[in-house]
Design a protein around this motif. Structure first.
Motif, mmCIF file in Angstrom:
data_model
loop_
_atom_site.group_PDB
_atom_site.id
_atom_site.type_symbol
_atom_site.label_atom_id
_atom_site.label_comp_id
_atom_site.label_asym_id
_atom_site.label_seq_id
_atom_site.Cartn_x
_atom_site.Cartn_y
_atom_site.Cartn_z
ATOM 1 N N VAL A 133 86.615 2.849 102.213
ATOM 2 C CA VAL A 133 87.890 2.781 101.491
ATOM 3 C C VAL A 133 88.546 1.418 101.725
ATOM 4 O O VAL A 133 89.173 0.850 100.842
ATOM 5 C CB VAL A 133 88.819 3.921 101.957
ATOM 6 N N ILE A 134 88.357 0.890 102.915
ATOM 7 C CA ILE A 134 89.032 -0.365 103.246
ATOM 8 C C ILE A 134 88.491 -1.498 102.388
ATOM 9 O O ILE A 134 89.251 -2.219 101.736
ATOM 10 C CB ILE A 134 88.865 -0.709 104.737
ATOM 11 N N SER A 135 87.178 -1.659 102.357
ATOM 12 C CA SER A 135 86.680 -2.813 101.609
ATOM 13 C C SER A 135 86.923 -2.602 100.124
ATOM 14 O O SER A 135 87.163 -3.561 99.384
ATOM 15 C CB SER A 135 85.204 -3.054 101.915
ATOM 16 N N GLY A 136 86.902 -1.350 99.667
ATOM 17 C CA GLY A 136 87.222 -1.088 98.265
ATOM 18 C C GLY A 136 88.653 -1.484 97.938
ATOM 19 O O GLY A 136 88.919 -2.138 96.925
ATOM 20 N N THR A 137 89.566 -1.121 98.823
ATOM 21 C CA THR A 137 90.965 -1.483 98.612
ATOM 22 C C THR A 137 91.115 -3.002 98.578
ATOM 23 O O THR A 137 91.860 -3.549 97.759
ATOM 24 C CB THR A 137 91.828 -0.911 99.752
ATOM 25 N N ALA A 138 90.407 -3.661 99.470
ATOM 26 C CA ALA A 138 90.488 -5.119 99.513
ATOM 27 C C ALA A 138 90.054 -5.711 98.175
ATOM 28 O O ALA A 138 90.705 -6.605 97.639
ATOM 29 C CB ALA A 138 89.617 -5.658 100.645
ATOM 30 N N ILE A 139 88.975 -5.193 97.627
ATOM 31 C CA ILE A 139 88.480 -5.735 96.354
ATOM 32 C C ILE A 139 89.474 -5.442 95.229
ATOM 33 O O ILE A 139 89.738 -6.293 94.380
ATOM 34 C CB ILE A 139 87.087 -5.162 96.044
ATOM 35 N N ASN A 140 90.048 -4.259 95.247
ATOM 36 C CA ASN A 140 91.042 -3.936 94.219
ATOM 37 C C ASN A 140 92.240 -4.868 94.287
ATOM 38 O O ASN A 140 92.872 -5.164 93.278
ATOM 39 C CB ASN A 140 91.520 -2.492 94.383
ATOM 40 N N MET A 141 92.565 -5.302 95.460
ATOM 41 C CA MET A 141 93.687 -6.206 95.621
ATOM 42 C C MET A 141 93.279 -7.624 95.224
ATOM 43 O O MET A 141 94.053 -8.375 94.635
ATOM 44 C CB MET A 141 94.093 -6.188 97.096
ATOM 45 N N PHE A 142 92.075 -7.948 95.586
ATOM 46 C CA PHE A 142 91.594 -9.313 95.369
ATOM 47 C C PHE A 142 91.444 -9.629 93.887
ATOM 48 O O PHE A 142 91.851 -10.700 93.422
ATOM 49 C CB PHE A 142 90.246 -9.469 96.082
ATOM 50 N N ALA A 143 90.864 -8.689 93.138
ATOM 51 C CA ALA A 143 90.440 -8.994 91.768
ATOM 52 C C ALA A 143 91.574 -9.490 90.863
ATOM 53 O O ALA A 143 91.461 -10.585 90.299
ATOM 54 C CB ALA A 143 89.738 -7.784 91.163
ATOM 55 N N PRO A 144 92.673 -8.749 90.722
ATOM 56 C CA PRO A 144 93.706 -9.257 89.815
ATOM 57 C C PRO A 144 94.313 -10.562 90.319
ATOM 58 O O PRO A 144 94.597 -11.462 89.531
ATOM 59 C CB PRO A 144 94.747 -8.144 89.778
ATOM 60 N N ALA A 145 94.478 -10.663 91.650
ATOM 61 C CA ALA A 145 95.043 -11.889 92.200
ATOM 62 C C ALA A 145 94.135 -13.067 91.873
ATOM 63 O O ALA A 145 94.590 -14.126 91.429
ATOM 64 C CB ALA A 145 95.226 -11.752 93.710
#
Ligand SMILES: Nc1ncnc2c1ncn2[C@@H]1O[C@H](COP(=O)(O)OP(=O)(O)OP(=O)(O)O)[C@@H](O)[C@H]1O
Ligand SMILES: Nc1ncnc2c1ncn2[C@@H]1O[C@H](COP(=O)(O)OP(=O)(O)OP(=O)(O)O)[C@@H](O)[C@H]1O
Ligand SMILES: [Mg+2]
Ligand SMILES: [Mg+2]
Lengths: 508, 397, 357, 317
Positions: free
Chosen positions: D96-108
């Protein structure tokens, strides 16, 4: 002498422990070679090394005198080595056939081709009398059947060196007997077998030779025919072990626990899994529910302990109707429960040992004050239990339970349940998968409780245990109690017939 | 076994375990720190690649931006307030084995309830107005959390999916209710709450100011910190916390132990919902001139709670710090606009930090093996004493 | 790869900005939307940028951390810290922040687009000498669009607003009234022109907005006046599929899609440009509330790029002249007393308006 | 009838991306890795491929450029998913952690890059990809109107992915092995299957499909890309769970969601629904409420892959 497999001076370390310390094992062609040792002695590790799951730090493996390198199970397979693991490696929602071919699939243009595989599996099944249905789902078949699937996996791969890691721990007497027969047949076909078990009877029954490990070290290899059970167990634990359970005559008190016409339906199939069960337990006796796995024992115990609600019938504890009581009320009311599955029910594996030791009592005033836990009390209590029940673990009370060996995990549960001083102790397969030392210990504890006037309801699949420990035997078959027997008068063979459903109602 | 021997063993056990305990906390800290360093490094590289001449200045702004003056420092606490609470909500639920991705919906429902009370219930005197508003928010959020809890406990509905659904339902419900009850049509957002409903400033507006303009910081940050401490005590010190965590780790075993696991799942979601909702209330009662927009967009504060919780290792006290840290970076990113960079670099940095914090297990492992090597001696001694213990026992029997 | 690697645009962007902080003379602070929102942020920014680039003045935009009075004030602080002499703030949400900031920073000039400074509870309206409020007669622009559409032969119209904020509402009301006027001039029967009227609830392009627009086209709507930033892109996507037509908003949106037949424009860029220019010529209209309307060419339709079939430039100019002379009265979002006017309060006979809640 | 055609055509625009992305999620979870990063991967896939279209649109004609863009989206998705795979598989991280990180990273990342290279964050494109009517098939009465008019090549790609997914999962050696890794990795390992490798492949497939899903989502519904896919990655996750990790059920779930979404958005153009006078916000809630209700009745027997979300450690048993 020609050996088909030699493991020479194998050393395998895990962080903080040497699981195999300079161990040598030599397997002759066509023999059944037993591997004996306490829990954690390093048997599974050694076999995993042979099967390519682990790489040893030191030592060599030879096949037919030639040194070989086994890096993974594929290498082992190519060398004709197959393994039935202690914990089955079967995918529960695959069919038998799919499980057998997994890893060695035949394909055509990338698509699975099952026809050939099916033919081969059916042929093998017939030849060894395994009677498996290739299209059944693993989740639908019995543990015994699952083991046959594991055996078929090896045969399908044409393995000639077969490793059985504690295959009998989960089987019924009849199944064990059949397995022994199958193993013998296999050796007659020229296959060689490595056989891990804690049960000396079984070694006596089938093995030609036996290698003993203790705490990772090689102790010796003996000819089974020339060695007594007592000698072998002494090699294993390093001291004399009393294999017979010593107990005084039963002094039955009054009835403390009683069920009447208890029935449980399966929610999905609405089949009766517990059928009209009426039984009682007196103070000061050990009543054993014997039966083949899957005959409703689990559900019966769940209903008695409150994990599920019965569809009809009543349960009484010390004259009080507890049919509608919650689990907590039953626990406080005087029921102790050593559950069948220690990982699923018995322990919160991510809690430390101290926390697990108060799992049934953390809420009592002893450990809790206005909703706040009394830490000092909890750890003090845990320390005393650890001492009293000799629970061994790396970091004492603060050991995360997950990292403890199965035997010690079981001891922790036994300690917790017995120390609560219940009037009725329900113990379900309390010695499953444990070594003789641990079994002896737990049996002693059970008998001591009984002698103190507690009622004990023991659920067991193991005939030895049933015959040795119990004062009264109730045989369960397809959810019904089909017979009440006296362990002093009934023979093992007879008991087996009741359990298999081919005889019923004699003593009752 | 003699008493003396026993004591030695027990002492050894205790010493050994206290060391492990030490190593555990230390390694968690180090692994979070390493993640932060790597994240900042990546941020710096991004700045360097996109505009080398300004990278150093921009980066210093990110790192120091929260400290340029007292007002900015105050803003750090202001922005930290809601995300500490959503972080607590996510972290608390995580500890009990539930992934509360529904903080967003709970947050906005709480905000609505608070603003509704703030706008409508002007009959409430003095401080009781904002207190009641906060309570109303918590009740609303608790109910919003309860539903996924019930669905999970009784119907086995995956909490992740039901929470995602509840987020959207919450957003649309609030849009609907705002337009029907407390709508300022000139601004397309909720009306101003009454002055009594605003959180007290406690004089912080005088402390945290630069020149004439003061920060929006207010009593909310203290409420957030207190909430963190309360949650910490509940989880670590109480019987209720023991039960909640047991359910989180192993539901079946909790049931076996007589814990009402269904009730605990529901309570856990109720508390998580109330925490998020409190976050929403604190943000919208801060008196910063913010209204609930009628906009079809999920509240970002809810999702920001996830990285805050993860960075704080789900530990309530850790979450207080990680919330402040994330807010600090955001204020830094805002100030970085004086350079020619897009502020999204902050989110890139935070996401990289989160990503590397996922490696904690490996980093911890490395630290542990170091620690182990050092403690080899102690371990050996311990093992020996166990052996002695065994042979003694054998001898007696 | 050459395009992504070293684009000329970014080079020029960095060239015009100095390496250290504190030197941006012209500043703009965005409100909710982004700088490229195809609406007032973008329009204002284009005006500012045009002047700055012509005169080689340093300029920059700032994004507040959130949508609140305090956050806007913080952004103003930052802009001042960044050396701003003139700060452009697009959006009525800045009314209150500017009310405060005009006192805090008496030496900084504020250009407030779409509003006039007032305090939180609307009890005090005050524009200091260093501030100017600019509003537009959006209802006139909308009127032009509605009139033109009906005159062009369309009778099934749609209005797709972003959110019900005053400017959008004015566009919408004007659109309905313009359509009604045209219908009456054409002698169409009562109720023969229909307008679907809806706010999507956001200024983003969403598949939901696209679907809604598509459903309108599917049900016979001929043209949709898309009045909400990127919502227009959703309407255009739907129009491309359904061969429908779109009327853009704020700026000339015809380059964005061939389906855009015209745009209801307001002179965002021009007004910002002119006001900044006035500042540098020492003629800053401080203390005033400017209204840009037909009278001072503040609203228009881009007839050169429009794709009307029957509605001609002459028709347009005739109407515009009347509008400029204030001969056309149009109901706005609020009445004289500042009370809110509902869509249903609009007295139209030829046009039947269906409000989609 | 027209209304029906319209509804079906419009439903496709919602359902196909959900279908593709949920199928992607299925491959990942079936291999044993929870991929909560679908949203972020969609954004990244849409970002690079639409940037590509934006740059090359003048030079390459409609359908070919779309096909190339799809490949670019897939490739982008694979690259991003590798970050997830590395964390989840090699580092045994909480997935869940790395998934959340990617979700945050992508739009930014999408906004940052877009702004840095083009100053604006939206990337416009001209929709030249719509197919008025598929030759021949479009003329079939009813069926043609329903499925072969006002459509995109991506719709058929979506169905092709469905069929291929089903075949791969159930009829090939790869599928059998993949499923075994998600159910019982120890068993797979013991028969010589490289669990790590299979999981990598599973995650990469999910990355490729999520990337494509992002593009497919944006094309019919807008004329530019603004660093968002409106939460459809999370909805796809819901579709996956709703679809019980099975291709056929995922298809049904995707269409259920799509239809609900369509009705919620288009009711005002449908005379019968428009006349009911139910507020828009209520319609918008319906798909989510309906999903909750359906889940409440169907979740008792979840078929989630048993080992999904649990890092596989060769050493442990
Ligand atoms: N994966 C592992 N990681 C670390 N240590 C391990 C691992 N597997 C086994 N060990 C260690 O090796 C020792 C030997 O374990 P092994 O499983 O071989 O024992 P065993 O003889 O098979 O016991 P049992 O009778 O309980 O099956 C254990 O005590 C344990 O400490
Ligand atoms: N991943 C691991 N890391 C460290 N030690 C391990 C690991 N897995 C197992 N062990 C160790 O292996 C030993 C034996 O474990 P094992 O599970 O074989 O016990 P067991 O007695 O066979 O119980 P069970 O019957 O439940 O399998 C324990 O001492 C445990 O500490
Ligand atoms: Mg073993
Ligand atoms: Mg074991």
């Amino acid at each position: 002498m020609d050996y088909i497999i030699e493991m020479v001076n194998i050393t395998k370390e895990f962080p903080g422990i040497i699981a195999n310390d300079d161990v040598t094992l030599q397997l002759r062609k066509g023999e059944i070679h037993a591997l004996l040792g306490e829990n954690g002695a390093g048997k599974s590790t050694l076999m995993s090394v042979l099967f390519g799951m682990y790489q040893p730090e030191k030592g060599v493996i030879k096949k037919n005198g030639q040194e070989v390198k086994i890096h993974n199970p594929n290498d082992a397979n190519k060398l004709g080595i197959g393994m039935v693991h202690q914990h089955f490696k079967l995918v529960h929602n695959f069919t038998v056939l799919e499980n057998i071919i997994l890893g060695v699939e035949t394909t055509k243009n990338g698509f699975l081709k099952m026809d050939k595989a099916r033919e081969k599996v059916v042929a093998l099944s017939d030849r060894y009398g395994l009677k498996v249905d290739p299209d059944a789902l693993i989740s639908d078949i019995t543990v015994g059947m699952q083991q046959r699937v594991e055996i078929l996996k090896m045969l399908y791969r044409d393995n000639e060196i077969l490793i059985f890691d504690e295959p009998t721990a989960v089987l019924t007497p009849q199944e064990i007997e059949e397995l022994m027969k199958i193993m013998k047949e296999l050796t007659q076909e020229g296959k060689s077998i490595l056989f891990i078990t804690h049960k000396l009877n079984e070694i006596k029954a089938v093995a030609d030779r036996c290698t003993v490990l203790r705490k990772g070290k090689y102790i010796g290899t003996v000819n089974v025919a020339d060695t007594s059970k007592e000698q072998m167990s002494e090699m294993m634990v390093g001291r004399k072990v009393n294999l017979q359970v010593e107990k005084k005559d039963v002094r039955q008190g009054e009835v403390i626990f009683k069920t009447q016409n208890l029935s449980v339906k399966n929610k999905l199939t609405s089949k009766m899994v517990v059928n009209n069960v009426s039984l009682n337990v007196h103070a000061g006796e050990i009543v054993c529910i014997a039966g083949i796995d899957g005959n409703g024992q689990s559900e019966l115990v769940y209903a008695l302990t409150g994990l599920i609600h019965p569809d009809s019938g009543t349960i009484e504890l010390k004259g009080k109707d507890i049919t509608q009581s919650t689990i907590r009320e039953r626990n406080i009311g005087g029921i102790g429960h050593i559950p069948e599955d220690r990982h699923k029910h018995g322990l919160v594996l991510d809690y430390n040992l101290a926390y697990n030791l108060v799992l049934q009592s953390y809420f009592t005033p002893q450990f809790q004050n206005h909703g706040f836990l009394k830490y000092d009390e909890i750890y003090k209590y845990a320390d005393t239990l650890i001492d009293k029940f000799d629970i061994r673990s790396g970091q004492g009370t603060r050991t995360i339970t997950r990292s403890m060996s199965g035997g010690n995990q079981q001891k922790a549960i036994v300690a917790r349940e017995i120390d609560r001083d219940p009037d009725l102790l329900i113990a379900v397969q309390p010695t499953r998968g444990l070594d003789v030392g641990a079994i002896e210990y737990i049996h002693k504890k059970l008998v001591a409780e009984r002698d103190e006037g507690k009622g004990i309801l023991l659920v067991s699949l193991e005939l030895d245990e049933v015959m040795n420990v119990s004062d009264r035997i109730l045989v369960i078959y397809e959810g019904e109690i089909v017979a009440e027997l006296d362990p002093k008068t009934v023979t093992v063979q007879e008991l087996g017939l009741y359990m298999a459903g081919s005889k019923r109602g004699a003593d009752k | 076994m003699s008493n003396k021997e026993k004591n030695i063993t027990a002492n050894m056990n205790r010493r050994w375990s206290s060391q492990i305990f030490h190593v555990e906390g230390f390694s968690s800290f180090v692994s979070s720190l390493m993640a932060i360093v790597v994240g900042l490094l990546v941020g710096f590289i991004v700045l360097l690649v996109s505009n080398p001449s300004q990278a150093v200045g921009g980066f210093m702004k990110i790192i120091m931006g929260g400290f340029v003056d007292m007002k900015n420092l105050g803003q750090v606490f202001y922005f930290a307030t809601p995300i500490i609470l959503t972080g607590l909500s996510v972290g608390f639920a995580n500890k009990t084995g539930l992934f509360n991705i529904g903080a967003s919906g709970q947050f906005i429902i709480g905000a609505y309830a608070a603003v509704y009370v703030g706008v409508k219930w002007t009959f409430l005197p003095g401080a009781s107005h904002w207190i009641v508003a906060l309570l109303a928010a918590m009740v609303a959020g608790a109910l919003w959390g309860l539903l996924p809890g019930i669905l999970n406990a009784y119907c086995n509905v995956n909490v992740v999916i039901s929470c995602i659904m509840m987020n959207y339902i919450g957003m649309y419900t609030v849009n609907f209710l705002v337009t029907k009850t407390i709508f300022d049509s000139l601004k397309n957002q909720s009306k101003r709450v009454a002055a009594n409903a605003l959180l007290p400033k406690l004089g912080m507006d005088q402390l945290f100011k630069a020149g004439n303009s003061s920060s929006s910081v207010n009593a909310g940050i203290f409420i957030a910190i207190i909430a963190g401490i309360v949650i910490y005590i509940i989880l670590e010190k109480t019987k209720f916390g023991y039960e909640l965590k047991a359910c989180g780790y192993n539901r079946e075993a909790s049931k076996y132990a007589g814990i009402n696991e269904k009730r605990n799942i529901m309570l856990s979601m109720v508390i998580a919902g109330a925490l998020s909702a409190l976050g929403g209330a604190l943000l919208y009662l801060a008196g910063s001139g913010k209204g609930i927009e009628v906009l079809d967009v999920l509240a970002a504060e809810g999702f920001n709670g996830i990285p805050v919780a993860l960075l704080g290792l789900n530990n309530p006290i850790g979450i207080i710090f990680s919330g402040i840290f994330v807010a600090y970076l955001n204020v830094g990113g805002f100030n970085m606009q004086l350079y020619d960079f897009v502020p999204q670099v902050i989110e890139i940095i935070i996401s990289v930090i989160i990503y590397f914090s996922a490696f904690a297990l490996v980093i911890k492992g490395v630290i542990h093996s170091f620690a182990k090597r050092n403690d080899e001696h102690a371990a050996n001694a311990n093992a020996e004493s166990t052996t002695v213990n065994v042979t003694k026992k054998g001898g007696e029997e | 790869p050459s395009e992504t690697g070293a684009p000329s645009e970014s080079e020029s962007a960095s060239a015009e900005t100095p390496a250290e902080e504190g030197k941006f003379e012209l500043a703009l602070i965005t409100d909710i939307g982004t700088i490229d929102d195809k609406s007032f942020n973008q329009g204002s920014w284009e005006g500012l940028k045009k002047y700055a680039e012509e005169k080689n003045i340093t300029h920059k935009y700032y994004k507040p951390t959130e949508k609140s009075t305090d956050a806007y004030l913080s952004a103003i602080d930052l802009a001042v810290k960044g050396g701003a002499k003139v700060i452009v703030t697009p959006g009525f949400l800045f009314e209150e922040p500017i009310f405060i900031a005009q006192d805090t920073y008496p030496d900084v000039k504020f250009i407030l687009i779409d509003g006039n400074p007032h305090n939180a509870d609307y009890t005090e309206f005050r524009t200091e000498k260093n501030a100017v409020g600019i509003v537009y007669a959006e209802e006139q622009a909308g009127y032009l669009a509605g009139y033109a559409a009906v005159k062009d032969g369309m009778t099934k119209l749609g209005f797709l607003g972003g959110m019900a904020v005053p400017a959008v509402v004015r566009y919408g009301y004007g659109f309905i009234q313009g359509a009604d006027a045209a219908a009456k001039e054409l002698g169409l029967a009562d109720g023969s022109v229909s307008v679907n009227y809806h706010y999507t609830g956001g200024f983003d392009a969403t598949p939901e907005a696209q679907t809604l627009a598509a459903s309108w086209y599917q049900a016979g709507t001929q043209v949709i006046f898309a009045c909400g930033g990127a919502v227009g892109n959703s309407a255009m996507a739907a129009a491309e599929q359904a061969k429908g037509k779109v009327i853009g908003v704020d700026v000339d949106q015809s380059p964005e899609s061939p389906t855009v037949i015209s745009s209801a424009m307001k002179g965002l860029g021009v007004s910002v440009y002119d006001t900044i220019k006035a500042y540098y010529e020492d003629k800053f209209p401080g203390g005033q509330g400017l209204v840009f309307s037909a009278a001072n060419n503040g609203v228009s339709l881009p007839m050169d790029t429009s794709k009307f079939e029957k509605f001609t430039k002459e028709d347009y100019e005739a109407l515009y002249k009347k509008m400029a002379a204030d001969e056309i009265s149009i109901v706005k979002d609020t009445d004289k007393d500042g009370k809110e006017v509902k869509v249903t309060d609009l007295k139209t006979s030829a046009v039947k308006t269906t409000v989609v809640e | 009838m027209e209304t029906l055609y319209f509804l079906v055509q419009q439903t496709m625009f919602f359902s196909i991306p959900l279908l593709i992305v949920a199928l992607g999620g299925m491959f990942s979870e079936r291999s044993g890795v929870v991929n909560i990063a679908l949203e972020g991967i969609m954004i990244m896939g849409a970002f690079t491929s639409i940037l590509f279209i934006n740059i090359f649109q003048a030079k390459i004609p409609g359908q070919p450029i779309l096909l190339i863009a799809i490949l670019i989206a897939a490739l982008t998705g694979i690259i991003i998913s590798l970050a997830h795979a590395y964390a989840a598989i090699n580092m045994k991280a909480d997935q869940v952690i790395s998934g959340t990180a990617i979700n945050m990273f992508a739009p930014a990342f999408a906004i940052y890059v877009a702004r840095m290279i083009r100053t604006v964050q939206q990337i416009p494109f001209v929709n030249e990809f719509r197919i008025e009517s598929v030759p021949v098939l479009g003329n079939i009465p009813v069926i043609g109107d329903l499925f072969f008019k006002n459509t995109y090549i991506t719709t058929y790609i979506g169905f092709a992915i469905l069929v291929v997914s089903w075949i791969v999962l159930y009829k090939t050696k790869f599928g059998l092995r993949l499923r075994s890794c998600g159910e019982h990795p120890q068993a797979a390992d013991s028969v010589g299957i490289n669990v790590y490798k299979m999981r990598y492949v599973g995650v990469m497939i999910s990355g490729a499909l999520a990337g494509v899903g992002g593009l497919v989502f944006v094309i019919p519904t807008s004329t530019n890309f603004n660093a968002t896919v409106s939460g459809y990655g999370f909805l796809a996750l819901a579709v996956l769970i709703f679809g019980q990790w099975k291709p056929s059920r995922i298809l049904m779930a995707a269409f259920f969601f799509g239809l609900m979404k369509t009705i919620a958005s288009a009711y005002s153009g449908i005379p019968f629904l428009a006349s009911l006078g139910i507020p828009n916000d209520i319609y918008k809630m319906i798909p989510y409420i309906a999903t909750l209700i359906v889940l409440a009745f169907t979740s008792k027997n979840s078929m989630a892959p048993k080992a999904s979300g649990i890092p596989y450690d060769k050493g442990s048993r």
